[in-house]
Write an enzyme that holds these catalytic residues in place. Sequence first.
Site, PDB file in Angstrom:
ATOM      1  N   ASP A 105       0.842  -1.197   0.000  1.00 32.73           N
ATOM      2  CA  ASP A 105       0.000   0.000   0.000  1.00 32.73           C
ATOM      3  C   ASP A 105       0.882   1.254   0.000  1.00 32.73           C
ATOM      4  O   ASP A 105       2.041   1.211   0.434  1.00 32.73           O
ATOM      5  CB  ASP A 105      -0.877   0.027   1.254  1.00 32.73           C
ATOM      6  CG  ASP A 105      -1.879  -1.113   1.269  1.00 32.73           C
ATOM      7  OD1 ASP A 105      -2.138  -1.700   0.204  1.00 32.73           O
ATOM      8  OD2 ASP A 105      -2.385  -1.418   2.368  1.00 32.73           O
TER       9      ASP A 105
HETATM   10  N1  URA Z   1      -1.420  -5.950   3.687  1.00 28.10           N
HETATM   11  C1  URA Z   1      -1.897  -4.677   3.730  1.00 28.10           C
HETATM   12  O1  URA Z   1      -2.968  -4.404   4.264  1.00 28.10           O
HETATM   13  N2  URA Z   1      -1.138  -3.727   3.163  1.00 28.10           N
HETATM   14  C2  URA Z   1       0.056  -3.956   2.589  1.00 28.10           C
HETATM   15  O2  URA Z   1       0.707  -3.023   2.104  1.00 28.10           O
HETATM   16  C3  URA Z   1       0.525  -5.281   2.555  1.00 28.10           C
HETATM   17  C4  URA Z   1      -0.229  -6.267   3.123  1.00 28.10           C
END
Ligand code: URA
Length: 241
Positions: A105
């Site tokens: 993310d």
């Molecule tokens: N899970 C999430 O919620 N975000 C990430 O960036 C990676 C795994």
Amino acid sequence: MRLDRYLSQCLGLTRSESRRLAAAGRVAVDGAVCKKADCQINETSAQVWVDGKPLEGGYRKYLYLMLNKPAGVVSAARDRRDVTVVDLVRDACPRRELFPAGRLDKTSTGFVLLTDDGAFAHDILAPGRHVSKQYLVTLDTPLTGAMTAGFAAGVTLADGQTLAPAEVGPAGADPCVVRVVLHQGVYHQIKRMFGVFGAGVNGLHREAIGPVALDPALAPGQWRELTGEEVSALRAAAGKG
Ligand code: URA
């Protein structure tokens, strides 16, 4: 492979820059000056020298990079608004079609693998291959026994999807800082898994992909090539060793 293509890939030059370099007599192949851009060379064994020095690193058919993604950067090759993980390496690898093999993310940090080897990316991301990913996660509430047991059993998300078993445990003395190991990749997976237990995620950092840990020497935004051993270990983890 043509000499100009080889020089372009190794040095990040355009084809015409490579042609000019060769035409100027600055390039030697296997000990002999080669001025012709269309000269065919064996890209895996040729000894290519420029200005009297061997080309450092030589030719690589594919690149495999380990990046420590900073927060605020998006896991994409291009984006109209945001800086991408590929933007962070583009100047050093200008003629490569790199892309992230797996996403983090925008707010997450840590290990992103960049490559231009589509088959390799497919192998380490394929759901059936079970290449694990390890994260350090900061929660807004302490870890509970229900979370640990729920992760081990396989969390059912709010949309009804049941996930593969995952591991979660304390990462140290702070009960809000935990280590999570996933064996699949679903959009916003960790945030949604903790959400099922009413917990929010304040920080998420990817520490490892399969057997390869993020190099602690890499500050946020820095990257390096994976070693041959690291690429082999990832292939083996994907059952392709
Ligand atoms: N899970 C999430 O919620 N975000 C990430 O960036 C990676 C795994």
